[in-house]
Design an enzyme around this catalytic site. Structure first.
Site, PDB file in Angstrom:
ATOM      1  N   GLY A 157       0.855  -1.113  -0.155  1.00  0.00           N
ATOM      2  CA  GLY A 157       0.157  -0.027  -0.095  1.00  0.00           C
ATOM      3  C   GLY A 157       0.835   1.094  -0.054  1.00  0.00           C
ATOM      4  O   GLY A 157       2.022   1.088   0.480  1.00  0.00           O
ATOM      5  N   SER A 217       4.004   2.509   5.714  1.00  0.00           N
ATOM      6  CA  SER A 217       2.872   2.075   5.889  1.00  0.00           C
ATOM      7  C   SER A 217       1.889   3.237   6.782  1.00  0.00           C
ATOM      8  O   SER A 217       2.551   3.362   8.006  1.00  0.00           O
ATOM      9  CB  SER A 217       2.838   0.865   6.568  1.00  0.00           C
ATOM     10  OG  SER A 217       1.475   0.576   7.266  1.00  0.00           O
ATOM     11  N   ILE A 218       1.109   3.496   6.454  1.00  0.00           N
ATOM     12  CA  ILE A 218       0.147   4.458   7.391  1.00  0.00           C
ATOM     13  C   ILE A 218      -0.302   3.820   8.679  1.00  0.00           C
ATOM     14  O   ILE A 218      -0.731   4.536   9.458  1.00  0.00           O
ATOM     15  CB  ILE A 218      -0.996   5.131   6.538  1.00  0.00           C
ATOM     16  CG1 ILE A 218      -2.183   4.261   6.179  1.00  0.00           C
ATOM     17  CG2 ILE A 218      -0.816   5.820   5.339  1.00  0.00           C
ATOM     18  CD1 ILE A 218      -3.385   4.783   5.698  1.00  0.00           C
ATOM     19  N   ASP A 219      -0.234   2.471   8.609  1.00  0.00           N
ATOM     20  CA  ASP A 219      -0.912   1.746   9.824  1.00  0.00           C
ATOM     21  C   ASP A 219      -0.005   1.818  11.122  1.00  0.00           C
ATOM     22  O   ASP A 219      -0.625   1.596  12.059  1.00  0.00           O
ATOM     23  CB  ASP A 219      -1.090   0.221   9.557  1.00  0.00           C
ATOM     24  CG  ASP A 219      -2.093   0.154   8.081  1.00  0.00           C
ATOM     25  OD1 ASP A 219      -2.784   1.092   7.861  1.00  0.00           O
ATOM     26  OD2 ASP A 219      -1.956  -0.930   7.674  1.00  0.00           O
ATOM     27  N   MET A 278      -8.779   3.898   9.230  1.00  0.00           N
ATOM     28  CA  MET A 278      -8.002   2.745   8.558  1.00  0.00           C
ATOM     29  C   MET A 278      -6.991   2.238   9.699  1.00  0.00           C
ATOM     30  O   MET A 278      -6.882   2.409  10.586  1.00  0.00           O
ATOM     31  CB  MET A 278      -7.131   2.873   7.568  1.00  0.00           C
ATOM     32  CG  MET A 278      -8.048   3.258   6.108  1.00  0.00           C
ATOM     33  SD  MET A 278      -6.967   3.540   4.861  1.00  0.00           S
ATOM     34  CE  MET A 278      -7.932   3.141   3.455  1.00  0.00           C
ATOM     35  N   GLU A 296     -10.784   0.017  11.462  1.00  0.00           N
ATOM     36  CA  GLU A 296     -11.428  -0.869  10.888  1.00  0.00           C
ATOM     37  C   GLU A 296     -11.358  -2.185  11.330  1.00  0.00           C
ATOM     38  O   GLU A 296     -12.210  -2.987  10.847  1.00  0.00           O
ATOM     39  CB  GLU A 296     -11.030  -0.637   9.274  1.00  0.00           C
ATOM     40  CG  GLU A 296      -9.549  -0.794   9.121  1.00  0.00           C
ATOM     41  CD  GLU A 296      -9.072  -0.723   7.632  1.00  0.00           C
ATOM     42  OE1 GLU A 296     -10.033  -0.421   6.823  1.00  0.00           O
ATOM     43  OE2 GLU A 296      -7.943  -0.951   7.705  1.00  0.00           O
ATOM     44  N   ASN A 339      13.788  26.102  21.352  1.00  0.00           N
ATOM     45  CA  ASN A 339      15.155  26.703  21.969  1.00  0.00           C
ATOM     46  C   ASN A 339      15.249  26.453  23.450  1.00  0.00           C
ATOM     47  O   ASN A 339      16.169  27.069  23.879  1.00  0.00           O
ATOM     48  CB  ASN A 339      15.100  28.087  21.739  1.00  0.00           C
ATOM     49  CG  ASN A 339      14.291  29.006  22.185  1.00  0.00           C
ATOM     50  OD1 ASN A 339      13.286  28.394  22.525  1.00  0.00           O
ATOM     51  ND2 ASN A 339      14.254  30.215  22.559  1.00  0.00           N
ATOM     52  N   ARG A 347      13.244  30.708 -10.823  1.00  0.00           N
ATOM     53  CA  ARG A 347      13.054  31.740  -9.794  1.00  0.00           C
ATOM     54  C   ARG A 347      13.629  31.013  -8.566  1.00  0.00           C
ATOM     55  O   ARG A 347      13.748  30.169  -8.379  1.00  0.00           O
ATOM     56  CB  ARG A 347      11.457  32.134  -9.716  1.00  0.00           C
ATOM     57  CG  ARG A 347      11.263  33.109  -8.562  1.00  0.00           C
ATOM     58  CD  ARG A 347       9.790  33.622  -8.552  1.00  0.00           C
ATOM     59  NE  ARG A 347       9.856  34.600  -9.810  1.00  0.00           N
ATOM     60  CZ  ARG A 347       8.700  35.237 -10.212  1.00  0.00           C
ATOM     61  NH1 ARG A 347       7.569  34.801  -9.562  1.00  0.00           N
ATOM     62  NH2 ARG A 347       8.821  36.046 -11.077  1.00  0.00           N
ATOM     63  N   ARG A 388      19.950  32.731  24.357  1.00  0.00           N
ATOM     64  CA  ARG A 388      18.511  31.854  24.538  1.00  0.00           C
ATOM     65  C   ARG A 388      18.540  30.791  23.751  1.00  0.00           C
ATOM     66  O   ARG A 388      17.413  30.499  23.024  1.00  0.00           O
ATOM     67  CB  ARG A 388      17.030  32.902  24.305  1.00  0.00           C
ATOM     68  CG  ARG A 388      17.263  34.158  25.046  1.00  0.00           C
ATOM     69  CD  ARG A 388      16.358  35.232  24.458  1.00  0.00           C
ATOM     70  NE  ARG A 388      15.073  34.462  24.357  1.00  0.00           N
ATOM     71  CZ  ARG A 388      14.370  34.715  25.364  1.00  0.00           C
ATOM     72  NH1 ARG A 388      14.494  35.426  26.286  1.00  0.00           N
ATOM     73  NH2 ARG A 388      12.943  34.464  25.047  1.00  0.00           N
TER      74      ARG A 388
END
Length: 787
Positions: A29, A168-170, A212, A268, A537, A571, A740
């Site tokens: 996938g 994999s997005i899972d 999902m 799912e 920072n 550009r 800082r």
């Protein structure tokens, strides 16, 4: 024991890819960020003088050969960084599952002298790659017997090296904290949830959202955490018997408390404790039948795989791609196939099959109803998400809550940062659960001095996770000039502990308050700080709440700015970012947006360097590359201003490119918090409040709290792999107070990465990478320091 080797830094420029051929493919996938990984592998490969090949359409292309396997150049991967999915295509491939298919694939690779393979995909794709590697020498012998290749080739190409990256997005792959694509999928889910919340509130509706993740509940769990959902169903942690009643009671209680909407998230693959599926339709019918609430189902589907990759995924994939090439250069016949991954904030290499075995064990545990073990095998960050969600989503009845009689004040200090409100919400709810009374301070230390302080309840912080800015209000004012008045307010309201959520001023504020302890007993209480600033920072922490959201804003804007020039002549854009003297946003923004240079205060530059950059860009623009991007931190140099750099590039680029400039300004502090900032803010803040409880118990003597040791004023920070409490007094030595910023910053090690990907010759210390680790087996309890 440290060998002499460990002290010799290892430099990447000493590793050569000459004579090697690397092929890259994406399989299974698709996931956002795959292109960033492909781009990094190609550019890193070419950089070390290896030949790099694309294999189009995953394993199918490897079997089909022909023009599916082509050698690529530097420009081949130009401007794919911001594109979702995979530009080289991915396909499910039946042929590769057969030995004949793999025989054909081996023949196609050997013909092109390719023995290094970089596979970007899910567990199925990586398992396939490993099998291919194990069979490789047998396949070559068979090809030789069939007369397809000669005996010489069998010897010459005897070994196949494989390195995997998990796309994999899972986020279902064990051993990796985050897989490529997971963060972007969360962005899509959260965008939808935020949009649905406004319509649901208008109509007092209940929404059931299906997300999902196949057999993994990560997306559902983290999005529930990030939007404060009322209920979540995930496969690893099915609800107990009788959940139908419990859920309906919970929903009606929420309505009775004037909450106008309910959000229920269903993974799912969600199941009940008998392994029966729980579908979104089933949940909707239940709510309608039992409660009669107006209920709608939204199934998010493939939206979650789409769209542009988030800044996190672009940086993750770029880091992994570079690491993958290093791993291939260092691979020997003896090293196992490995996956490159992130643990905490550190790149690691893990044996591929160990990860796959553990991933399969999770499924097995779920099938056999051993759910606690399934959660544990998913890894420490999953377990932490689940525990935090359980803490924050359900209010226990007042009668069941402990009563400590401690009062804790929470305040925001410094400039607004997205995710501050998520942190306040978590602090309030965990504090109430622990039995304290929580007081909210309006407008930082200044508001504190003026007595702007009131008790805040569980319900008051509902819906805060998704809100940008600071609802409590925040000011940069330091406490030193108000000590008398703040002490008086602490006495009047009987405040026993302080939790400060903010940036560099919050850190300075705690230093001032702890110095004032000699004079005022009121400040002899536990104090903790959670870092929240877009600039990132604050000493003692790799990340601060709000930086990820700002980075996404910068990346999105750079994408748009680049697009604005499509069709025009060549550009270059000069873009100024925030950050004070800290170059984090400029540097990481440059990495995520594919910039050519980033000017920062931490790495001094002179006119010669500026000239070299201009010449470098001019050379690039003579190829097919049309647009250049240069980022400049607002305080990187007082004389080389944004205008100066713009004018220099305009003059030197005459006839080759023209220039435009953009100052991004305060949009970097605004906007809805990213999933990362919501989740990080929630978890780190919950942990800080638990520390306060522990310290209150330790320092409560004879009816009052008295804490005056250094370790009772701490900053909670993310260090490499862990969350660590550090006394602010100890952090003084690590701080450059004039500018800082921390004296040492981890992300400076990423700098060469950006330069390499922009085609500069540079030195790159890779001593950190390259040790193959083993997949950590879960302990009985999640380690205390995990994120």
């Amino acid at each position: 024991s440290l060998s002499a080797m460990d002290h010799q830094p290892k430099f990447f420029e000493n590793l050569s890819g000459a004579g090697k051929a690397i092929a890259v493919l994406t399989s299974g996938g698709d996931a956002q960020g795959m292109n960033a990984a492909v781009r990094a592998v190609v550019r890193m490969g070419i950089y070390v003088n290896a030949k790099v090949y694309f294999i189009y359409e995953g394993y199918q292309g490897m079997v089909d050969g022909g023009d599916n396997i082509v050698e690529v150049s530097w420009e081949s991967v130009s401007s794919i960084l911001q594109v979702g999915g995979t530009v080289i295509g991915s396909a499910r491939c039946k042929a590769f599952r057969t030995r004949e298919g793999r025989l054909q694939a081996a023949f196609n690779l050997v013909q092109r002298k390719i023995t290094n393979l970089c596979v970007i995909g899910g567990d199925g794709s990586l398992t396939g790659a490993n099998l291919f590697r194990e069979e490789w020498s047998g396949l070559l012998e068979e090809l030789a017997r069939n007369g397809k290749i000669d005996a010489e080739a069998v010897k010459k190409y005897a070994y196949l090296n494989i390195v995997g990256m998990v796309g994999s997005i899972d986020n279902d792959f064990c051993g990796t904290d985050m897989t490529i694509g997971t963060d972007s999928a969360l962005h899509r889910i959260i965008e939808v949830v935020d949009a649905i919340m406004t319509t649901a509130q208008s109509h007092q509706r209940t929404f059931v959202l299906e997300v999902m993740g196949r057999h993994c509940g990560y997306l559902a769990l983290v999005s529930a955490l990030a939007c404060g959902a009322d209920w979540v169903f995930i496969p690893e942690y099915p609800p107990e018997e009788g959940w139908e009643d419990t859920m309906c009671v919970k929903l009606s209680e929420n309505r009775a408390r004037k909450k106008r909407l309910n959000i229920i998230i269903v993974a799912e693959g969600a199941i009940d404790c008998h392994n029966k599926p729980i579908t979104s339709e089933k949940v909707k019918d239940l709510v309608v039948q039992r409660l009669g609430f107006d209920t709608r189902v939204t199934i998010l589907g493939h939206v979650q795989r789409g769209g542009t990759p988030s800044a996190f995924d672009r940086i993750l994939a770029s880091r992994m791609g570079v690491e993958a090439v290093l791993a291939l250069l260092e691979a020997t016949p003896a090293t196992p196939a490995c996956v490159v991954s992130l643990t905490g904030n550190q790149a690691v290499r893990l044996p591929l099959m160990e990860c796959v075995q553990m991933t399969q064990e999770v499924q097995k545990a779920m099938d056999e109803g051993r759910f606690l073990e399934a959660v544990r095998l998913r890894g420490r960050s999953f377990e932490n998400n689940l525990n935090t969600y359980k803490l924050l989503s359900h209010k226990r009845p007042d009668a069941e809550l402990p009563k400590t009689n401690f009062n804790v004040a929470v305040l925001n200090v410094g400039a607004p940062a997205a995710g501050m409100n998520a942190a306040v919400r978590a602090a309030v709810r965990v504090g109430i659960t622990e039995g304290h009374k929580i007081f909210a301070v309006i407008d930082g230390f200044e508001g504190f001095a003026r007595g702007k302080i009131k008790e805040i309840s569980w319900g008051d912080v509902g819906g805060w996770t998704g809100q940008g800015g600071s609802i409590l209000g925040t000011k940069r004012t330091l406490p030193a000039k108000y000590l008398e008045k703040i002490a008086e307010q602490m006495r009047t309201n009987n405040i026993n502990a302080l939790m400060v959520i903010g940036g560099f001023e919050a850190y300075l504020g705690l230093l001032e308050l702890s110095a004032a302890r000699e004079k005022y007993d009121e400040f002899c209480v536990p104090m903790v700080m959670v870092p929240a600033t877009v600039s990132n920072n604050v000493p003692g922490s790799d990340f601060s709440i709000g930086a990820d959201t700002a980075l996404n804003t910068i990346t999105d804007t750079c994408d748009r700015i680049k697009q604005s020039a499509s069709g025009t002549k060549r550009r270059v854009f000069i873009i100024e970012t925030m950050g004070g003297y800290c170059g984090y946003l400029a540097n990481m923004g440059a990495l995520a947006a594919g910039a050519d240079a980033a000017y920062i205060f931490e790495e001094q530059f002179d006119i010669r360097e500026l000239q070299a950059n201009v010449e470098h860009l001019t050379e690039k623009m003579k190829t097919s590359i049309q647009r250049g991007l240069v980022l400049r931190n607002e305080n990187c140099n007082e004389n080389y201003t944004t205008d100066f750099i713009y004018q220099l590039y305009s003059e030197e680029g005459k006839g080759v490119f023209d220039c435009r400039k953009n100052v991004l300004g305060h949009m970097q502090q605004g906007g809805a918090p990213s999933p990362f900032d919501r989740n990080f803010g929630t978890k780190i803040s919950a942990k800080a409040m638990q520390w306060i409880s522990k310290k209150l118990q330790e320092t409560y003597r004879k009816g009052k709290v008295f804490a005056n040791t250094e370790d009772s004023v701490c900053l909670l920070g993310w260090r490499r792999r862990n969350l660590v409490f550090q006394p602010v007094a100890e952090l003084k030595n690590e701080t450059d107070f004039v500018h800082r910023i921390p004296k040492e910053q981890w992300w400076l090690k990423m700098r060469p990465l950006m330069k390499i990907l922009a085609k500069y010759k540079t030195s790159y210390d890779v001593s950190d990478s390259g040790q193959l680790e083993h997949v950590a087996r879960p302990q009985k309890e999640a380690e205390p320091g995990t994120i």
